[in-house]
Design an enzyme around this catalytic site. Structure first.
Site, PDB file in Angstrom:
ATOM      1  CG  HIS A  57      -1.389   1.375   1.498  1.00 45.01           C
ATOM      2  ND1 HIS A  57      -2.336   1.964   0.482  1.00 45.01           N
ATOM      3  CD2 HIS A  57      -1.549   1.653   2.719  1.00 45.01           C
ATOM      4  CE1 HIS A  57      -2.772   2.901   1.476  1.00 45.01           C
ATOM      5  NE2 HIS A  57      -2.349   3.175   2.620  1.00 45.01           N
ATOM      6  CG  HIS A 102       0.991   6.710   4.627  1.00 49.74           C
ATOM      7  ND1 HIS A 102       1.604   6.472   3.172  1.00 49.74           N
ATOM      8  CD2 HIS A 102      -0.477   7.165   4.780  1.00 49.74           C
ATOM      9  CE1 HIS A 102       0.147   5.178   3.047  1.00 49.74           C
ATOM     10  NE2 HIS A 102      -0.859   5.635   3.725  1.00 49.74           N
ATOM     11  CG  ASP A 103      -0.899   4.179   6.633  1.00 46.70           C
ATOM     12  OD1 ASP A 103      -1.056   3.391   5.269  1.00 46.70           O
ATOM     13  OD2 ASP A 103      -1.590   4.892   7.119  1.00 46.70           O
ATOM     14  CD  GLU A 141      -3.409   6.098  10.889  1.00 49.70           C
ATOM     15  OE1 GLU A 141      -2.744   7.091  10.097  1.00 49.70           O
ATOM     16  OE2 GLU A 141      -4.403   5.265  10.351  1.00 49.70           O
ATOM     17  CG  ASP A 142      -1.310   1.509  10.479  1.00 52.05           C
ATOM     18  OD1 ASP A 142      -2.525   2.160  11.764  1.00 52.05           O
ATOM     19  OD2 ASP A 142      -1.945   2.000   9.579  1.00 52.05           O
TER      20      ASP A 142
END
Ligand code: G4P
Ligand code: MN
Length: 177
Positions: free
Chosen positions: A33, A59-60, A63-64
């Site tokens: 992704h 980008h993640d 967050e993840d």
């Protein structure tokens, strides 16, 4: 010429997401992704700003994964970290609040962060057109398209190519009048 720091960034993102899978039935490795998002920017949006392409790969990760903004600052510097910060949801917030804030904050993002968010939504929606995430009802899938359009509406005026690709999807879902 691919730079050493770009490759280090790709390697770091892959390492951070190594045990994660996307929600599609095929359980695609999560790293696909962020790679898709960065590739959309480079090949469809005409972006050659390496900081944006690297921030898209990352980008993640906060967050993840267990990555922190301090890690990113130390590894990739303040500019890239700032872009990741702009596109990172506060996971400590309740989900509906997180979703509401994505709509509210979209217009406030910098142009470069808006580029990443547009490409992120485009990759998620292209996937959602052909896959239903495991455990999602049709209603939840449809609600995602409706919500994503509201986020995208706050990002417009940033990149015609990405916005046209997104509008093609919204038209197909009869979400555009
Ligand atoms: N379409 C799709 N999404 C998947 C898949 N696997 C994981 N996701 C992620 O799931 C999120 C959507 O699922 P939700 O249940 O609505 O959100 P949540 O995971 O954040 O709670 C998307 O993040 P988001 O918060 O909605 O967007 P973003 O913040 O990543 O841009 C997307 O990145 C998949 O196979 N297909
Ligand atoms: Mn994402």
């Amino acid at each position: 010429m691919t730079s050493a720091r770009f490759m280090k960034c790709l390697q770091y993102a892959a390492q951070q997401h190594r045990n994660q899978r996307r929600k599609d039935p095929q359980e695609t490795p999560y790293i696909n992704h962020p790679i898709n998002v960065s590739t959309i920017l480079a090949t469809e949006a005409g972006i050659d700003d390496e900081a944006v392409l690297m921030a898209a790969l990352l980008h993640d990760v906060v967050e993840d994964t267990d990555a922190t903004f301090a890690d990113l600052e130390q590894l990739f510097g303040d500019d890239i970290t700032g872009l990741v910060r702009e596109v990172t949801d506060d996971k400590s917030l309740e989900k509906m609040e997180r979703k509401r804030l994505q709509i509210v904050n979209a217009p406030k993002a910098s142009r470069r962060a808006k580029l990443i968010k547009l490409a992120d939504k485009l990759d998620n929606l292209r996937d959602l057109q052909v896959n239903t995430p495991t455990g999602w009802t049709e209603e939840r899938r449809e609600a995602y398209f409706v919500w994503a359009q509201r986020v995208v509406d706050g990002l417009r005026g940033t990149n015609a190519a990405l916005e046209e690709q997104l509008d093609q999807i919204f038209r197909q879902r009869q979400l555009l009048d």
